[in-house]
Design a protein around this motif. Sequence first.
Motif, PDB file in Angstrom:
ATOM      1  N   ASP A 132     -50.050  -4.832 -14.285  1.00  0.00           N
ATOM      2  CA  ASP A 132     -49.663  -3.451 -13.989  1.00  0.00           C
ATOM      3  C   ASP A 132     -49.015  -3.319 -12.607  1.00  0.00           C
ATOM      4  O   ASP A 132     -49.685  -3.035 -11.619  1.00  0.00           O
ATOM      5  CB  ASP A 132     -50.897  -2.546 -14.093  1.00  0.00           C
ATOM      6  N   GLU A 164     -44.992   4.842  -9.552  1.00  0.00           N
ATOM      7  CA  GLU A 164     -45.252   5.161 -10.967  1.00  0.00           C
ATOM      8  C   GLU A 164     -46.688   5.646 -11.118  1.00  0.00           C
ATOM      9  O   GLU A 164     -46.987   6.544 -11.893  1.00  0.00           O
ATOM     10  CB  GLU A 164     -45.016   3.927 -11.854  1.00  0.00           C
ATOM     11  N   GLU A 165     -47.565   5.014 -10.354  1.00  0.00           N
ATOM     12  CA  GLU A 165     -48.995   5.300 -10.504  1.00  0.00           C
ATOM     13  C   GLU A 165     -49.385   6.652  -9.903  1.00  0.00           C
ATOM     14  O   GLU A 165     -48.842   7.067  -8.883  1.00  0.00           O
ATOM     15  CB  GLU A 165     -49.816   4.204  -9.803  1.00  0.00           C
ATOM     16  N   TRP A 271     -56.769  -3.327 -17.930  1.00  0.00           N
ATOM     17  CA  TRP A 271     -55.984  -2.191 -17.419  1.00  0.00           C
ATOM     18  C   TRP A 271     -56.783  -1.352 -16.411  1.00  0.00           C
ATOM     19  O   TRP A 271     -57.886  -0.911 -16.704  1.00  0.00           O
ATOM     20  CB  TRP A 271     -55.523  -1.295 -18.577  1.00  0.00           C
ATOM     21  N   HIS A 272     -56.234  -1.177 -15.209  1.00  0.00           N
ATOM     22  CA  HIS A 272     -56.850  -0.372 -14.147  1.00  0.00           C
ATOM     23  C   HIS A 272     -58.280  -0.821 -13.839  1.00  0.00           C
ATOM     24  O   HIS A 272     -59.163   0.010 -13.610  1.00  0.00           O
ATOM     25  CB  HIS A 272     -56.800   1.123 -14.491  1.00  0.00           C
TER      26      HIS A 272
HETATM   27 ZN   LIG Z   1     -51.155   1.623 -14.037  1.00  0.00          ZN
END
Ligand SMILES: [Zn+2]
Length: 308
Positions: A132, A164-165, A271-272
Amino acid sequence: MLKRLLFVALVLRLAAPAHLEGQARSGQPPGAAPLAFDSGRAWEHLRQLVGIGPRPSGSPAIEQTRKYIKDQLAAVGLTATEQTWEDQTPIDKVRFVNLVATIPGARKERIVFAGHYDTKLYREFRFVGASDGGSSAAFLIELARVLKARKNPFTVELLFLDGEEARLPEWSGTDNTYGSRHYVEAGKRDSSLATLKALILVDMIGDRDLRIRRETNSTPWLTNLIWDAAKRLRLDNAFIAESTRVDDDHMPFLAAGVPSVDIIDLDYDAWHTPKDTLDAVSARSLQTVGDVVLAALPGIEAQLAKAR
Ligand SMILES: [Zn+2]
């Protein structure tokens, strides 16, 4: 046995018809590297980016990331320009920077390959964003090398998006996609958006267990050309025949009328989480996406040339 194999290989090489060898190199300057995506190079970029550590917008680490990207682009003869602005986020004022590298083609109309290079801000754990934020940036650096060596009918732009985040833990409102929203607004103001004919966005393409679904906000003809290319290459185990809907950096482009596709694998256990590290990603996944995007590109160019 090794000697014998080498001997056979030598004979085969000598026997290869000269016209075929010539064909394989056509359209490229003499001595150029083959026009193929090299996941070995992409992996090295990813390793370097992850090595910088967490790279949230506005941090010294993302400044270091930009330097790395610019240096790598310069090494293949490309100059990255910075698009810099400040934005008020829910928690602070941030200086954001998009990086843009242009490869002039036969036409001035552009195909843009984009991805984000920021990683999500976490204070409670160390988040290095291998897939990511890392995979997209590493992919674009290697794609730049390949496309720089190609004869491009359309101008190609590599766009490294910041912000983006979401700045807050949860994705909401305008607390996300800062870079793409700024880029599209600036392009409307100076009318440069008129020459932008297609956007190919990559995000989270490093997952070892790569399963990319068709993203249903994306433009259907663009999505079809990419999934068709994957099928031709027998990579439809990675570009699968299922659909999902994702809000991402392509949304501002779509809203502005630019045909856009998001290539994203959001089905990613790490993810995250602190587990989004090099262990969770693979060079093979980057290779798959590189091969598919390059195989789809001539069809995308043909479609755009026809639509003109
Ligand atoms: Zn992300």
